[in-house]
Design an enzyme around this catalytic site. Structure first.
Site, PDB file in Angstrom:
ATOM      1  CB  CYS A  96      25.216 -38.375 -29.541  1.00 41.05           C
ATOM      2  SG  CYS A  96      24.471 -36.812 -29.050  1.00 41.05           S
ATOM      3  CB  ALA A 152      30.379 -36.726 -30.466  1.00 40.72           C
ATOM      4  CD  GLU A 153      29.828 -42.438 -25.716  1.00 40.26           C
ATOM      5  OE1 GLU A 153      30.176 -43.196 -24.804  1.00 40.26           O
ATOM      6  OE2 GLU A 153      28.741 -41.833 -25.729  1.00 40.26           O
ATOM      7  CB  THR A 154      32.745 -43.312 -32.511  1.00 43.40           C
ATOM      8  OG1 THR A 154      31.509 -44.029 -32.362  1.00 43.40           O
ATOM      9  CG2 THR A 154      33.749 -44.189 -33.233  1.00 43.40           C
TER      10      THR A 154
END
Length: 126
Positions: free
Chosen positions: A46, A49-51
């Site tokens: 996660c 993915a968020e980065t």
């Protein structure tokens, strides 16, 4: 996006390999990002993915604006125990106030590890 200093993506070993508002590619080592059983931690996927999605959203937002993640979801398909995982974030929607990215994460053999979706709010920086 401020890439200097001590930030989570640096501590996790995330490398950005390609970045544009439409597509961001990055990778992260499995080692150091595992849970107690030696498997890649789902939260680490996660963070990757968020980065990547936030990087794309910030590029989409443009100068003088910032991107702030407001929603992420992830489905974990298989575990990884060594090597790297590589992610590709592709813009699904790019508006003035919201940007959404689909992120596909794979292991070194190209097998799906996780799919995620991130939505960022875009606003003027203070």
């Amino acid at each position: 996006m401020n890439a200097s200093g001590d930030h989570l993506h640096q501590r996790m070993g995330i490398e950005i390999l390609e970045a544009s508002a439409e597509r961001v590619v990055g990778r992260m080592p499995v080692e150091g990002n595992t849970q107690p059983y030696g498997l890649l931690h789902g939260g680490a996927s996660c963070v990757l993915a968020e980065t990547l999605g936030s990087t794309g959203a910030a590029l989409h937002a443009g100068a003088g604006r910032i991107a702030v993640g407001i929603e992420i979801n992830a489905t974990h398909h298989r575990s990884a125990t060594s090597g790297h995982i590589t992610a590709v974030a592709t813009r699904v929607h790019g508006g003035r106030t919201l940007a959404t990215y689909a992120i596909e994460i794979a292991d070194d053999e190209g097998r799906a590890v996780c799919t995620a979706r991130l939505t960022c709010m875009l606003r003027d920086s203070r």
